[in-house]
Design a protein around this motif. Structure first.
Motif, PDB file in Angstrom:
ATOM      1  N   SER A  40      10.584   2.502   8.873  1.00  0.00           N
ATOM      2  CA  SER A  40      10.396   3.886   8.455  1.00  0.00           C
ATOM      3  C   SER A  40       9.633   3.901   7.131  1.00  0.00           C
ATOM      4  CB  SER A  40      11.761   4.572   8.288  1.00  0.00           C
ATOM      5  OG  SER A  40      11.606   5.917   7.928  1.00  0.00           O
ATOM      6  N   ARG A  41       8.491   4.600   7.101  1.00  0.00           N
ATOM      7  CA  ARG A  41       7.605   4.528   5.941  1.00  0.00           C
ATOM      8  C   ARG A  41       7.542   5.827   5.147  1.00  0.00           C
ATOM      9  NH1 ARG A  41       2.137   1.371   7.940  1.00  0.00           N
ATOM     10  NH2 ARG A  41       3.133  -0.134   9.332  1.00  0.00           N
ATOM     11  N   GLU A  42       8.445   6.759   5.376  1.00  0.00           N
ATOM     12  CA  GLU A  42       8.296   8.052   4.701  1.00  0.00           C
ATOM     13  C   GLU A  42       8.465   7.966   3.191  1.00  0.00           C
ATOM     14  OE1 GLU A  42      12.345   8.631   6.916  1.00  0.00           O
ATOM     15  OE2 GLU A  42      10.538   7.438   7.166  1.00  0.00           O
ATOM     16  N   TYR A  43       9.120   6.912   2.675  1.00  0.00           N
ATOM     17  CA  TYR A  43       9.305   6.770   1.230  1.00  0.00           C
ATOM     18  C   TYR A  43       8.395   5.695   0.642  1.00  0.00           C
ATOM     19  CZ  TYR A  43      13.620   9.363   2.177  1.00  0.00           C
ATOM     20  OH  TYR A  43      14.531  10.300   2.589  1.00  0.00           O
ATOM     21  N   THR A  44       7.539   5.091   1.473  1.00  0.00           N
ATOM     22  CA  THR A  44       6.652   4.040   0.990  1.00  0.00           C
ATOM     23  C   THR A  44       5.487   4.651   0.223  1.00  0.00           C
ATOM     24  OG1 THR A  44       7.202   2.693   2.919  1.00  0.00           O
ATOM     25  CG2 THR A  44       5.285   2.027   1.636  1.00  0.00           C
ATOM     26  N   ASP A  45       5.233   4.124  -0.952  1.00  0.00           N
ATOM     27  CA  ASP A  45       4.137   4.619  -1.769  1.00  0.00           C
ATOM     28  C   ASP A  45       2.804   4.431  -1.035  1.00  0.00           C
ATOM     29  OD1 ASP A  45       3.118   5.505  -4.524  1.00  0.00           O
ATOM     30  OD2 ASP A  45       2.035   3.629  -4.236  1.00  0.00           O
ATOM     31  N   GLU A  46       1.970   5.473  -1.034  1.00  0.00           N
ATOM     32  CA  GLU A  46       0.714   5.428  -0.291  1.00  0.00           C
ATOM     33  C   GLU A  46      -0.222   4.339  -0.814  1.00  0.00           C
ATOM     34  OE1 GLU A  46      -1.154   9.208  -0.117  1.00  0.00           O
ATOM     35  OE2 GLU A  46       0.501  10.203   0.930  1.00  0.00           O
ATOM     36  N   LYS A  47      -0.258   4.177  -2.129  1.00  0.00           N
ATOM     37  CA  LYS A  47      -1.126   3.146  -2.708  1.00  0.00           C
ATOM     38  C   LYS A  47      -0.653   1.755  -2.302  1.00  0.00           C
ATOM     39  CE  LYS A  47      -2.597   5.822  -6.749  1.00  0.00           C
ATOM     40  NZ  LYS A  47      -2.635   5.868  -8.245  1.00  0.00           N
ATOM     41  N   LEU A  48       0.661   1.566  -2.266  1.00  0.00           N
ATOM     42  CA  LEU A  48       1.206   0.273  -1.869  1.00  0.00           C
ATOM     43  C   LEU A  48       0.900  -0.016  -0.398  1.00  0.00           C
ATOM     44  CD1 LEU A  48       2.954  -2.198  -2.571  1.00  0.00           C
ATOM     45  CD2 LEU A  48       4.955  -0.879  -1.885  1.00  0.00           C
ATOM     46  N   ALA A  49       1.077   1.001   0.446  1.00  0.00           N
ATOM     47  CA  ALA A  49       0.774   0.832   1.869  1.00  0.00           C
ATOM     48  C   ALA A  49      -0.708   0.524   2.072  1.00  0.00           C
ATOM     49  CB  ALA A  49       1.162   2.086   2.636  1.00  0.00           C
ATOM     50  N   GLN A  50      -1.578   1.182   1.298  1.00  0.00           N
ATOM     51  CA  GLN A  50      -3.013   0.933   1.387  1.00  0.00           C
ATOM     52  C   GLN A  50      -3.349  -0.469   0.912  1.00  0.00           C
ATOM     53  OE1 GLN A  50      -5.255   3.121   2.768  1.00  0.00           O
ATOM     54  NE2 GLN A  50      -6.678   1.413   2.645  1.00  0.00           N
ATOM     55  N   ALA A  51      -2.629  -0.948  -0.100  1.00  0.00           N
ATOM     56  CA  ALA A  51      -2.855  -2.300  -0.599  1.00  0.00           C
ATOM     57  C   ALA A  51      -2.495  -3.340   0.469  1.00  0.00           C
ATOM     58  CB  ALA A  51      -2.024  -2.529  -1.856  1.00  0.00           C
TER      59      ALA A  51
END
Length: 208
Positions: A40-51
């Motif tokens: 579940s990725r709803e709390y994952t920081d977008e910049k971190l996910a992009q990295a």
């Protein structure tokens, strides 16, 4: 919302909700951990996910065989206390519990079936050949396409099987030549990485 189908579904939903509440208070670290343990990725920081995506590691944030390997590794330490067979049963219980909690994504089912075939062979005292990994992958593919045939349209299904097949093929066919050029550990890393990329790249081009 008409309610859960049964008490087990309700327990799973409440457990996931409780975990999300706890990890939400942890900030970015909690969001990353939530993605790792439940997909579940709803709390994952977008910049971190992009990295992760830019580094070619987006699969780490998705439910895959990597997660099951952690449970297998943890259970393997218990074989010195309870024996190999008991440790295998323990790892199977942990994997089933994780799949129930996290959800049976196509790539996670693929990894589970591969491990399950290997464990069944061990319990039946069947010695897998040097191509045992390929045999397990084929058996998992047959079982998943037969009983979960809707998965075959999923990108996760295609990429998961292609990546593992590429790793198996390159490890046996290409790595022996790389051993002559590079240290063994480095050659294996290069071989399996190139193998996974070579077999998944055509699918990625077509799908995306």
């Amino acid at each position: 919302f008409a309610g859960w189908k049964n008490g087990i579904c309700r327990l799973r939903a409440l457990s996931r909700l409780y975990l999300k509440r706890v990890l939400y208070a942890w900030g970015d670290a909690g969001g990353l951990l939530l993605a790792l343990v439940s997909g579940s990725r709803e709390y994952t920081d977008e910049k971190l996910a992009q990295a992760f995506q830019n580094a070619g590691l987006a699969h780490i944030l998705a439910l895959s065989g990597m997660h099951l390997s952690l449970f297998i590794s943890a259970a393997s330490f218990s074989k010195f206390l309870v024996g190999k067979k008991a440790a295998s049963v323990l790892s199977l219980i942990f994997m089933c519990a994780f799949m129930w909690f996290a959800g049976a994504s196509p790539s996670l089912v693929r990894a589970f079936l591969c491990v399950l075939v290997a464990l069944i062979a061990r319990f039946l005292f069947i010695e897998l050949s040097e191509k045992g990994s390929f045999d397990c992958l084929c058996a998992a593919f047959i079982a998943q396409t037969a009983f979960l045939h809707t998965d075959i349209h999923s990108a996760a299904f295609m990429l998961s099987y292609a990546a593992v097949l590429g790793i198996i093929v390159f490890e046996s066919a290409v790595c022996p030549y790389l051993y002559k050029l590079l240290p063994r550990a480095a050659a294996k890393v290069v071989g399996v990485s190139v193998g996974a990329w070579a077999f998944t790249a055509p699918i990625s081009i077509v799908l995306f």
